[in-house]
Write a protein that holds these residues in place. Structure first.
Motif, mmCIF file in Angstrom:
data_model
loop_
_atom_site.group_PDB
_atom_site.id
_atom_site.type_symbol
_atom_site.label_atom_id
_atom_site.label_comp_id
_atom_site.label_asym_id
_atom_site.label_seq_id
_atom_site.Cartn_x
_atom_site.Cartn_y
_atom_site.Cartn_z
ATOM 1 N N PHE A 1 -66.047 -28.556 107.342
ATOM 2 C CA PHE A 1 -66.970 -27.559 107.895
ATOM 3 C C PHE A 1 -66.708 -26.161 107.333
ATOM 4 C CE2 PHE A 1 -66.703 -30.878 111.140
ATOM 5 C CZ PHE A 1 -68.038 -31.172 111.317
ATOM 6 N N ASN A 2 -65.940 -26.103 106.234
ATOM 7 C CA ASN A 2 -65.583 -24.814 105.638
ATOM 8 C C ASN A 2 -66.236 -24.709 104.264
ATOM 9 O OD1 ASN A 2 -64.444 -22.423 104.831
ATOM 10 N ND2 ASN A 2 -62.309 -23.100 105.068
ATOM 11 N N ALA A 3 -67.044 -23.698 104.058
ATOM 12 C CA ALA A 3 -67.715 -23.515 102.766
ATOM 13 C C ALA A 3 -66.741 -23.125 101.666
ATOM 14 C CB ALA A 3 -68.810 -22.463 102.894
ATOM 15 N N PRO B 1 -61.863 -22.319 109.241
ATOM 16 C CA PRO B 1 -63.064 -21.783 108.587
ATOM 17 C C PRO B 1 -63.538 -20.500 109.257
ATOM 18 C CG PRO B 1 -63.586 -23.725 109.902
ATOM 19 C CD PRO B 1 -62.098 -23.616 109.886
ATOM 20 N N SER B 2 -63.926 -19.524 108.435
ATOM 21 C CA SER B 2 -64.429 -18.260 108.985
ATOM 22 C C SER B 2 -65.749 -18.466 109.725
ATOM 23 C CB SER B 2 -64.615 -17.241 107.855
ATOM 24 O OG SER B 2 -65.484 -17.767 106.853
ATOM 25 N N ALA B 3 -66.529 -19.435 109.251
ATOM 26 C CA ALA B 3 -67.797 -19.773 109.917
ATOM 27 C C ALA B 3 -68.077 -21.256 109.689
ATOM 28 C CB ALA B 3 -68.938 -18.926 109.375
ATOM 29 N N LEU B 4 -68.425 -21.941 110.749
ATOM 30 C CA LEU B 4 -68.716 -23.364 110.632
ATOM 31 C C LEU B 4 -70.033 -23.579 109.905
ATOM 32 C CD1 LEU B 4 -67.715 -24.616 114.203
ATOM 33 C CD2 LEU B 4 -66.357 -24.673 112.110
ATOM 34 N N THR B 5 -70.040 -24.530 108.981
ATOM 35 C CA THR B 5 -71.235 -24.806 108.197
ATOM 36 C C THR B 5 -71.335 -26.293 107.916
ATOM 37 O OG1 THR B 5 -72.360 -24.364 106.103
ATOM 38 C CG2 THR B 5 -69.960 -24.382 106.061
ATOM 39 N N ALA C 1 -74.632 -31.387 100.944
ATOM 40 C CA ALA C 1 -74.464 -31.564 99.507
ATOM 41 C C ALA C 1 -74.214 -33.023 99.123
ATOM 42 C CB ALA C 1 -73.320 -30.685 99.003
ATOM 43 N N ILE C 2 -73.630 -33.798 100.019
ATOM 44 C CA ILE C 2 -73.281 -35.177 99.661
ATOM 45 C C ILE C 2 -74.232 -36.202 100.256
ATOM 46 C CG2 ILE C 2 -70.844 -34.547 99.484
ATOM 47 C CD1 ILE C 2 -70.458 -36.013 102.185
ATOM 48 N N LEU C 3 -75.106 -35.800 101.169
ATOM 49 C CA LEU C 3 -76.010 -36.763 101.796
ATOM 50 C C LEU C 3 -77.182 -37.071 100.880
ATOM 51 C CD1 LEU C 3 -76.038 -35.633 105.549
ATOM 52 C CD2 LEU C 3 -74.905 -37.616 104.506
ATOM 53 N N ASN C 4 -76.899 -37.860 99.856
ATOM 54 C CA ASN C 4 -77.927 -38.328 98.937
ATOM 55 C C ASN C 4 -77.570 -39.745 98.516
ATOM 56 O OD1 ASN C 4 -76.256 -38.106 96.295
ATOM 57 N ND2 ASN C 4 -76.092 -36.045 97.202
ATOM 58 N N ALA C 5 -78.540 -40.432 97.960
ATOM 59 C CA ALA C 5 -78.353 -41.846 97.640
ATOM 60 C C ALA C 5 -77.305 -42.064 96.562
ATOM 61 C CB ALA C 5 -79.689 -42.459 97.213
ATOM 62 N N GLN C 6 -77.323 -41.272 95.507
ATOM 63 C CA GLN C 6 -76.452 -41.508 94.373
ATOM 64 C C GLN C 6 -74.992 -41.229 94.695
ATOM 65 O OE1 GLN C 6 -77.551 -42.913 91.683
ATOM 66 N NE2 GLN C 6 -75.573 -42.938 90.620
ATOM 67 N N GLN C 7 -74.736 -40.212 95.503
ATOM 68 C CA GLN C 7 -73.367 -39.782 95.727
ATOM 69 C C GLN C 7 -72.705 -40.438 96.936
ATOM 70 O OE1 GLN C 7 -73.062 -35.532 95.818
ATOM 71 N NE2 GLN C 7 -70.921 -35.539 95.160
ATOM 72 N N GLY D 1 -64.269 -29.170 100.045
ATOM 73 C CA GLY D 1 -65.157 -29.299 101.187
ATOM 74 C C GLY D 1 -65.984 -30.572 101.135
ATOM 75 N N GLU D 2 -66.587 -30.847 99.977
ATOM 76 C CA GLU D 2 -67.383 -32.062 99.829
ATOM 77 C C GLU D 2 -66.500 -33.313 99.898
ATOM 78 O OE1 GLU D 2 -69.668 -31.770 96.310
ATOM 79 O OE2 GLU D 2 -70.615 -29.858 96.859
ATOM 80 N N LEU D 3 -65.296 -33.219 99.342
ATOM 81 C CA LEU D 3 -64.367 -34.343 99.418
ATOM 82 C C LEU D 3 -64.010 -34.662 100.866
ATOM 83 C CD1 LEU D 3 -62.394 -36.384 98.126
ATOM 84 C CD2 LEU D 3 -60.735 -34.515 97.965
#
Length: 294
Positions: free
Chosen positions: A55-57, A66-70, A76-82, A259-261
């Protein structure tokens, strides 16, 4: 007088640690609590980083709030290929290998459980040896065999091989569950004209369904987290499971999309966590129930 004095003599001869048992127990309890807290910290700190980084950018390898939850990392990862396709491949590999393993384990465990075979003990020791054989020791001949059979980069071939690697331990587990089913129930089915295979499928297997579920879940979890076999046998990115595709978050220059990992790791862990919660909720039913003859 000798009888009266005897207890006091025995009490005086007791070692000091016996007379101070409550204090020693409290001390041992405090030490064990400290050890348990340390072990809990070892496991909780990485999980805390995982949640915070997802949740950290601006996530990094350090554990920082995280300074701000995001939710940008998840977007970024919610797609079919990834994400979706690798998770689907993991599900196919884990489910397929579990079905292959359970089916073969039942057929192998039945004669081992029900018949007195001449080479039963050597065979069981061979199976036990197979549970200790590291997968890396056989990958070179397996890779050569896959090349000859044109099975490289094949989900079906990988499922069959993964099922075979889990088969030794599955045979041991299935045989133990099958031993708890009374043979007298099969004998009654034989008297009624059922064959051995019909008695197996209509009498034995219904009584050991919880045991089969345990074997299936065990193999599924092993297949879900298996990295080495798909990494060697599957080449196309469209066929790689999530355990292999997680490397996409590491670039060739040593950079890591932390973050994505972290977000991907949480999604990758959800099916296993859900399965664990389901098995805990149904824990009371995971016992071989007996049968009554009228």
């Amino acid at each position: 007088m000798a009888d009266v004095a005897a207890p006091s003599v025995r009490s005086a001869g007791l070692p000091a640690r016996t007379r101070r048992t409550p204090a020693h127990r409290r001390k041992a309890g405090r030490v064990s609590n400290v050890v348990l807290v340390l072990f809990a910290a070892v496991f909780l700190l990485p999980l805390t980083w995982l949640l915070a980084a997802s949740f950290n950018a601006d996530a990094s390898y350090a554990l920082t709030a995280p300074s701000a939850l995001t939710l940008d990392n998840f977007r970024a990862i919610l797609n079919a290929q990834q994400t979706f396709l690798p998770l689907l491949n993991s599900f196919l590999l884990a489910t397929g290998s579990a079905l292959v393993t359970v089916t073969a384990a039942v057929l192998a465990a039945y004669p081992l459980s029900r018949y007195q075979l001449r080479f039963k003990r050597p065979f069981m020791y061979t199976v036990l040896f197979g549970t200790c054989l590291p997968i890396t020791a056989i990958m070179v001949p397996v890779y050569s065999l896959f090349v000859q059979l044109n099975l490289l980069d094949s989900l079906g071939g990988t499922i069959l091989f993964m099922g075979a690697t889990f088969l030794p331990i599955a045979i041991w587990m299935t045989k133990n569950f099958m031993d708890s089913v009374p043979v007298s129930l099969e004998e009654a089915a034989w008297i009624d004209g059922a064959s051995s295979m019909k008695a197996l499928f209509y009498v034995v297997l219904p009584l050991m369904r919880p045991g089969l579920a345990v074997v299936f879940i065990f193999v599924f979890l092993e297949g879900w987290g298996n990295f080495f076999v798909p990494f060697i046998l599957l080449f196309a990115e469209s066929k790689q499971p999530a355990s292999v595709s997680i490397f996409r978050f590491f670039d060739q220059y040593g950079g890591v999309a932390y973050g994505e990992l972290a977000a991907f790791s949480i999604l990758y862990s959800l099916p296993v966590i859900s399965l664990y919660i389901a098995t805990r909720a149904l824990g009371g039913s995971f016992a071989i129930s007996g049968a009554m003859k009228g």
